[in-house]
Design an enzyme around this catalytic site. Structure first.
Site, mmCIF file in Angstrom:
data_model
loop_
_atom_site.group_PDB
_atom_site.id
_atom_site.type_symbol
_atom_site.label_atom_id
_atom_site.label_comp_id
_atom_site.label_asym_id
_atom_site.label_seq_id
_atom_site.Cartn_x
_atom_site.Cartn_y
_atom_site.Cartn_z
ATOM 1 N N CYS A 212 -11.869 -9.194 -2.472
ATOM 2 C CA CYS A 212 -11.017 -9.647 -1.217
ATOM 3 C C CYS A 212 -9.876 -10.715 -1.284
ATOM 4 O O CYS A 212 -9.909 -11.563 -0.725
ATOM 5 C CB CYS A 212 -11.829 -9.763 0.009
ATOM 6 S SG CYS A 212 -11.206 -9.662 1.755
ATOM 7 N N GLU B 227 -16.706 -27.957 -8.797
ATOM 8 C CA GLU B 227 -16.259 -27.777 -7.353
ATOM 9 C C GLU B 227 -14.849 -28.407 -7.060
ATOM 10 O O GLU B 227 -13.939 -28.370 -6.681
ATOM 11 C CB GLU B 227 -17.295 -27.994 -6.478
ATOM 12 C CG GLU B 227 -18.314 -27.058 -6.362
ATOM 13 C CD GLU B 227 -17.858 -25.694 -6.089
ATOM 14 O OE1 GLU B 227 -17.000 -25.535 -5.339
ATOM 15 O OE2 GLU B 227 -18.317 -24.546 -6.653
ATOM 16 N N CYS C 44 -15.320 -3.496 8.097
ATOM 17 C CA CYS C 44 -14.404 -4.248 7.874
ATOM 18 C C CYS C 44 -13.225 -4.081 8.766
ATOM 19 O O CYS C 44 -12.679 -3.101 8.982
ATOM 20 C CB CYS C 44 -13.963 -4.434 6.665
ATOM 21 S SG CYS C 44 -12.266 -5.352 6.555
ATOM 22 N N CYS D 72 -15.035 -2.015 -2.209
ATOM 23 C CA CYS D 72 -15.666 -3.052 -1.379
ATOM 24 C C CYS D 72 -16.814 -2.347 -0.623
ATOM 25 O O CYS D 72 -16.770 -1.334 0.102
ATOM 26 C CB CYS D 72 -14.737 -3.658 -0.384
ATOM 27 S SG CYS D 72 -15.493 -4.819 0.717
ATOM 28 N N CYS E 127 -10.081 -2.574 -1.335
ATOM 29 C CA CYS E 127 -10.976 -2.295 -0.319
ATOM 30 C C CYS E 127 -11.859 -1.037 -0.862
ATOM 31 O O CYS E 127 -12.852 -0.926 -0.409
ATOM 32 C CB CYS E 127 -10.125 -1.961 0.987
ATOM 33 S SG CYS E 127 -9.337 -3.453 1.639
HETATM 34 FE FE1 SF4 Z 1 -11.737 -7.469 2.066
HETATM 35 FE FE2 SF4 Z 1 -12.253 -5.686 4.134
HETATM 36 FE FE3 SF4 Z 1 -10.862 -4.897 1.990
HETATM 37 FE FE4 SF4 Z 1 -13.433 -5.517 1.533
HETATM 38 S S1 SF4 Z 1 -12.742 -3.836 3.047
HETATM 39 S S2 SF4 Z 1 -11.965 -5.974 0.226
HETATM 40 S S3 SF4 Z 1 -13.551 -7.143 3.096
HETATM 41 S S4 SF4 Z 1 -10.331 -6.553 3.508
#
Ligand code: SF4
Length: 354
Positions: free
Chosen positions: A198, A40, A214, A208, A205
């Protein structure tokens, strides 16, 4: 808090982690408190791929907290050399010594006690507690800030005090979701997701799991969120350094003071101006810089200023040193140099010039 929580956030994040997260990082096997702590600290300001070889070398050299606590600062700095942000290494050494003195040579497993150790802030303490002991402790590193700002459409910069509090509240609130036996994975998943999906530029996205909820994706704000913190322009400073080389190839190195830039590392003697450097040479070496040859300057950016270092190369006719400087000045050959902790740009320079 900004908007309501995504109800199955942790469940979806863990499902993503099981398929795509990082499960083979060297500090995960075995995932001891000391190894988690070291990782860390190394990962602050530094990417995983850069950290891995440094972690492996450091852990081979100092395999336990006790071994680290017993080390001298020189050998710790040597093991850290090249990774940058050297205060982290000095803090780790002091923290290890404090653990031996106050916590029976163990890292304490409690938030306040961890945060009382040098170099451990709230987010690092949370990451250690979650990963080493499966404790329900929130984190808020740069990856998590970016993810939460985008998911919840937070427009104020994360560096604002009020925004920081809001983000801590969100991180804490989401922490109620993961099951108690997956807190280490959940914390690793948060960091991995921010680092690989992200991402700062061009987040992925389309793969995602949160793309339908989002706010940044919905409002086409992924390029502008999080709003950057206002930065002061970094000033530039100038200095002059002496590359003194004897005919036998040895180079003169000076140990920096134990506080400040490149603290406790071995580097070239340096002054703010050529006149100051000459005055130092007069009093310490009885060498004149009139025969010195200028080399191309090197530039290095620290967190709060940019250093432009003018180099003067001097063929030194002798290797005499004043007796009162034996601990802070040394003539070294290439093999001895390799054993010392040098700042990365100076090591690179000497490798190319000498
Ligand atoms: Fe990030 Fe939103 Fe894109 Fe997902 S949808 S990668 S949370 S910006």
């Amino acid at each position: 808090m900004s908007g309501s929580l995504i109800p199955d956030f942790a469940k979806q994040l863990l499902a993503w982690f099981d398929l795509h997260g990082r499960h083979d990082l060297p500090w995960q096997h075995p995932r001891t408190p000391y190894r988690v702590w070291l990782s860390e600290i190394m990962l602050q300001q530094t990417q995983v791929t850069v950290v891995i070889p440094y972690f492996q070398r450091f852990i081979a050299r100092f395999p336990t907290l006790t071994a680290l606590a017993q080390a001298d600062e020189d050998s710790v700095m040597r093991a850290w050399a090249g990774l940058g942000y050297y205060a982290r290494a000095r803090h780790m050494l002091r923290a290890a010594q404090q653990c031996v003195a106050d916590h029976a040579a163990q890292l304490p497993c409690e938030l306040t006690a961890l945060m009382a150790l040098p170099g451990i802030g709230r987010s690092t303490a949370g990451a250690i507690l979650a990963q080493a002991w499966q404790q329900r402790a929130p984190i808020l590193d740069g990856n998590v800030k970016r993810l939460l700002c985008r998911l919840h459409g937070i427009h104020t910069p994360p560096g604002n005090t009020a925004t920081g509090q809001q983000l801590w509240q969100l991180s804490d609130a989401y922490l109620a979701q993961p099951p108690s036996d997956r807190l280490a994975d959940y914390t690793q998943a948060l960091m991995d997701f921010g680092a690989t999906v992200c991402t700062r530029a061009q987040p992925a996205c389309l793969r995602c799991p949160f793309q339908t909820c989002c706010v940044a994706k919905r409002d086409q704000l992924t390029a502008s969120l999080p709003t950057p913190n206002r930065r002061k322009p970094i000033p530039e400073r100038h200095a002059v350094a002496l590359l003194a080389q004897h005919s036998d190839g040895q180079i003169l190195l000076q140990r920096r003071p134990s506080r400040g830039i490149w603290a406790a590392l071995w580097t070239l003697p340096q002054a703010d101006t050529a006149e100051e450097l000459q005055a130092w040479c007069d009093s310490h070496l009885s060498l004149s810089l009139t025969e010195a040859t200028p080399l191309p300057p090197i530039a290095h950016t620290f967190s709060h200023y940019r250093l432009r270092l003018q180099l003067l190369h001097l063929h030194a006719p002798h290797r005499a040193l004043p007796t009162h400087c034996q601990h802070s000045l040394r003539w070294v050959n290439a093999a001895q140099r390799a054993q010392l902790g040098l700042p990365a740009p100076i090591r690179l320079l000497l490798t190319s010039q000498c």
